[in-house]
Design a protein around this motif. Structure first.
Motif, PDB file in Angstrom:
ATOM      1  N   HIS A   1      28.656 -74.895  82.059  1.00 23.71           N
ATOM      2  CA  HIS A   1      27.787 -74.507  83.178  1.00 23.71           C
ATOM      3  C   HIS A   1      28.651 -73.885  84.283  1.00 23.71           C
ATOM      4  CE1 HIS A   1      25.934 -77.966  81.099  1.00 23.71           C
ATOM      5  NE2 HIS A   1      24.800 -77.284  81.264  1.00 23.71           N
ATOM      6  N   PRO A   2      29.043 -72.627  84.148  1.00 23.45           N
ATOM      7  CA  PRO A   2      30.015 -72.028  85.077  1.00 23.45           C
ATOM      8  C   PRO A   2      29.522 -71.872  86.516  1.00 23.45           C
ATOM      9  CG  PRO A   2      29.247 -70.400  83.484  1.00 23.45           C
ATOM     10  CD  PRO A   2      28.672 -71.711  83.076  1.00 23.45           C
ATOM     11  N   ARG A   3      28.229 -71.814  86.790  1.00 22.51           N
ATOM     12  CA  ARG A   3      27.730 -71.593  88.147  1.00 22.51           C
ATOM     13  C   ARG A   3      27.235 -72.890  88.787  1.00 22.51           C
ATOM     14  NH1 ARG A   3      27.921 -67.475  90.880  1.00 22.51           N
ATOM     15  NH2 ARG A   3      25.899 -67.789  91.821  1.00 22.51           N
ATOM     16  N   VAL A   4      27.754 -74.010  88.368  1.00 23.01           N
ATOM     17  CA  VAL A   4      27.308 -75.316  88.859  1.00 23.01           C
ATOM     18  C   VAL A   4      28.043 -75.682  90.142  1.00 23.01           C
ATOM     19  CG1 VAL A   4      28.976 -76.678  87.566  1.00 23.01           C
ATOM     20  CG2 VAL A   4      26.755 -77.641  88.053  1.00 23.01           C
TER      21      VAL A   4
ATOM     22  N   ARG B   1      39.491 -71.249  95.354  1.00 22.73           N
ATOM     23  CA  ARG B   1      38.885 -71.839  94.154  1.00 22.73           C
ATOM     24  C   ARG B   1      39.660 -73.039  93.618  1.00 22.73           C
ATOM     25  NH1 ARG B   1      34.272 -70.342  95.205  1.00 22.73           N
ATOM     26  NH2 ARG B   1      33.961 -68.122  95.285  1.00 22.73           N
ATOM     27  N   THR B   2      40.935 -73.114  93.916  1.00 14.51           N
ATOM     28  CA  THR B   2      41.748 -74.228  93.426  1.00 14.51           C
ATOM     29  C   THR B   2      42.987 -74.376  94.298  1.00 14.51           C
ATOM     30  OG1 THR B   2      42.751 -75.225  91.463  1.00 14.51           O
ATOM     31  CG2 THR B   2      43.094 -72.875  91.775  1.00 14.51           C
ATOM     32  N   GLY B   3      43.591 -75.539  94.283  1.00 17.65           N
ATOM     33  CA  GLY B   3      44.819 -75.783  95.022  1.00 17.65           C
ATOM     34  C   GLY B   3      44.569 -76.178  96.470  1.00 17.65           C
ATOM     35  N   ARG B   4      45.622 -76.119  97.255  1.00 15.64           N
ATOM     36  CA  ARG B   4      45.549 -76.500  98.667  1.00 15.64           C
ATOM     37  C   ARG B   4      45.643 -75.310  99.601  1.00 15.64           C
ATOM     38  NH1 ARG B   4      50.067 -80.626  99.725  1.00 15.64           N
ATOM     39  NH2 ARG B   4      49.116 -80.542 101.766  1.00 15.64           N
ATOM     40  N   PHE B   5      46.331 -74.234  99.142  1.00 17.81           N
ATOM     41  CA  PHE B   5      46.569 -73.084 100.004  1.00 17.81           C
ATOM     42  C   PHE B   5      46.146 -71.796  99.302  1.00 17.81           C
ATOM     43  CE2 PHE B   5      49.802 -76.252 101.137  1.00 17.81           C
ATOM     44  CZ  PHE B   5      49.530 -76.409 102.491  1.00 17.81           C
ATOM     45  N   CYS B   6      45.738 -70.802 100.099  1.00 14.81           N
ATOM     46  CA  CYS B   6      45.426 -69.476  99.565  1.00 14.81           C
ATOM     47  C   CYS B   6      46.735 -68.755  99.241  1.00 14.81           C
ATOM     48  CB  CYS B   6      44.596 -68.675 100.560  1.00 14.81           C
ATOM     49  SG  CYS B   6      45.468 -68.269 102.090  1.00 14.81           S
TER      50      CYS B   6
ATOM     51  N   GLU C   1      45.057 -78.641  91.286  1.00 16.32           N
ATOM     52  CA  GLU C   1      45.004 -77.473  90.417  1.00 16.32           C
ATOM     53  C   GLU C   1      44.814 -77.846  88.956  1.00 16.32           C
ATOM     54  OE1 GLU C   1      48.160 -74.703  91.183  1.00 16.32           O
ATOM     55  OE2 GLU C   1      47.680 -74.579  93.312  1.00 16.32           O
ATOM     56  N   ARG C   2      44.166 -78.971  88.710  1.00 20.10           N
ATOM     57  CA  ARG C   2      43.806 -79.348  87.345  1.00 20.10           C
ATOM     58  C   ARG C   2      42.502 -78.674  86.943  1.00 20.10           C
ATOM     59  NH1 ARG C   2      44.224 -85.688  86.446  1.00 20.10           N
ATOM     60  NH2 ARG C   2      43.939 -85.019  84.303  1.00 20.10           N
ATOM     61  N   LEU C   3      41.645 -78.381  87.924  1.00 21.99           N
ATOM     62  CA  LEU C   3      40.396 -77.661  87.689  1.00 21.99           C
ATOM     63  C   LEU C   3      40.434 -76.352  88.452  1.00 21.99           C
ATOM     64  CD1 LEU C   3      37.676 -80.452  88.128  1.00 21.99           C
ATOM     65  CD2 LEU C   3      38.412 -79.409  85.995  1.00 21.99           C
ATOM     66  N   THR C   4      40.013 -75.283  87.801  1.00 22.45           N
ATOM     67  CA  THR C   4      39.895 -73.992  88.469  1.00 22.45           C
ATOM     68  C   THR C   4      38.513 -73.430  88.177  1.00 22.45           C
ATOM     69  OG1 THR C   4      40.819 -72.819  86.572  1.00 22.45           O
ATOM     70  CG2 THR C   4      42.351 -73.464  88.307  1.00 22.45           C
ATOM     71  N   PHE C   5      38.074 -72.526  89.024  1.00 19.09           N
ATOM     72  CA  PHE C   5      36.737 -71.963  88.895  1.00 19.09           C
ATOM     73  C   PHE C   5      36.795 -70.453  88.960  1.00 19.09           C
ATOM     74  CE2 PHE C   5      36.398 -76.183  90.625  1.00 19.09           C
ATOM     75  CZ  PHE C   5      35.441 -76.751  89.817  1.00 19.09           C
ATOM     76  N   ALA C   6      35.794 -69.824  88.366  1.00 22.77           N
ATOM     77  CA  ALA C   6      35.697 -68.364  88.391  1.00 22.77           C
ATOM     78  C   ALA C   6      35.378 -67.905  89.802  1.00 22.77           C
ATOM     79  CB  ALA C   6      34.610 -67.903  87.422  1.00 22.77           C
ATOM     80  N   GLU C   7      35.640 -66.625  90.075  1.00 26.39           N
ATOM     81  CA  GLU C   7      35.393 -66.066  91.408  1.00 26.39           C
ATOM     82  C   GLU C   7      33.922 -66.108  91.792  1.00 26.39           C
ATOM     83  OE1 GLU C   7      37.531 -65.189  93.808  1.00 26.39           O
ATOM     84  OE2 GLU C   7      39.090 -65.923  92.472  1.00 26.39           O
ATOM     85  N   ASP C   8      33.009 -66.022  90.814  1.00 24.48           N
ATOM     86  CA  ASP C   8      31.582 -66.032  91.124  1.00 24.48           C
ATOM     87  C   ASP C   8      31.000 -67.444  91.168  1.00 24.48           C
ATOM     88  OD1 ASP C   8      31.830 -66.491  88.425  1.00 24.48           O
ATOM     89  OD2 ASP C   8      30.100 -65.266  87.858  1.00 24.48           O
ATOM     90  N   SER C   9      31.841 -68.458  91.066  1.00 30.01           N
ATOM     91  CA  SER C   9      31.388 -69.843  91.111  1.00 30.01           C
ATOM     92  C   SER C   9      30.953 -70.233  92.522  1.00 30.01           C
ATOM     93  CB  SER C   9      32.522 -70.769  90.653  1.00 30.01           C
ATOM     94  OG  SER C   9      32.153 -72.118  90.813  1.00 30.01           O
TER      95      SER C   9
END
Length: 135
Positions: free
Chosen positions: A43-46, A91-96, A69-77
């Protein structure tokens, strides 16, 4: 030997490193992680709230996995966190990426400054014996 109570179940266990949870609870948490990862893949858009309810995992735990950074998400998430440096959505981590680059450059300049200070000291002066003048 470091014996602690498990943060989750309260059982005593021999603590080695990492979060203070017993091996049984750690295995259960790993299984929950796999379940969350598969659910997000299917379910990518959840949103985080729905993942939390469907997988019976706290929002805080899911957020921790994202920060690690164990979970990452797509840009459209729909899922996004705020960068701890500047507040932009990531989308993931602590910093851009910009904040990571800025931190890396800061560490590199600090390291190069420290190395240049060591090189500037004359090695002959440091090997000499010095005497205090008594006046």
């Amino acid at each position: 030997m470091d014996v602690r109570n498990c943060r989750t179940c309260g059982k005593l266990f021999n603590y080695l490193s990492g979060p203070p949870i017993c091996p049984t609870c750690a295995n259960a948490l790993d299984k929950k992680f796999e379940m969350v990862k598969e659910y997000i893949y299917d379910h990518p858009r959840v949103g985080i709230k729905e993942v939390s309810e469907e997988c019976e995992v706290s929002v805080a735990q899911i957020t921790q996995w994202i920060r690690e950074e164990r979970l990452t998400f797509a840009e459209d998430s729909m899922i996004g966190l705020d960068c701890e440096g500047c507040g932009v959505t990531i989308r993931t981590g602590r910093f851009c990426k910009a904040c990571k680059d800025r931190l890396a450059k800061g560490f590199e300049s600090l390291y190069s400054q420290k190395n240049s200070d060591k090189k500037s000291a004359d090695p002959k002066d440091s090997a000499r014996m010095r005497y205090l003048d008594q006046k």
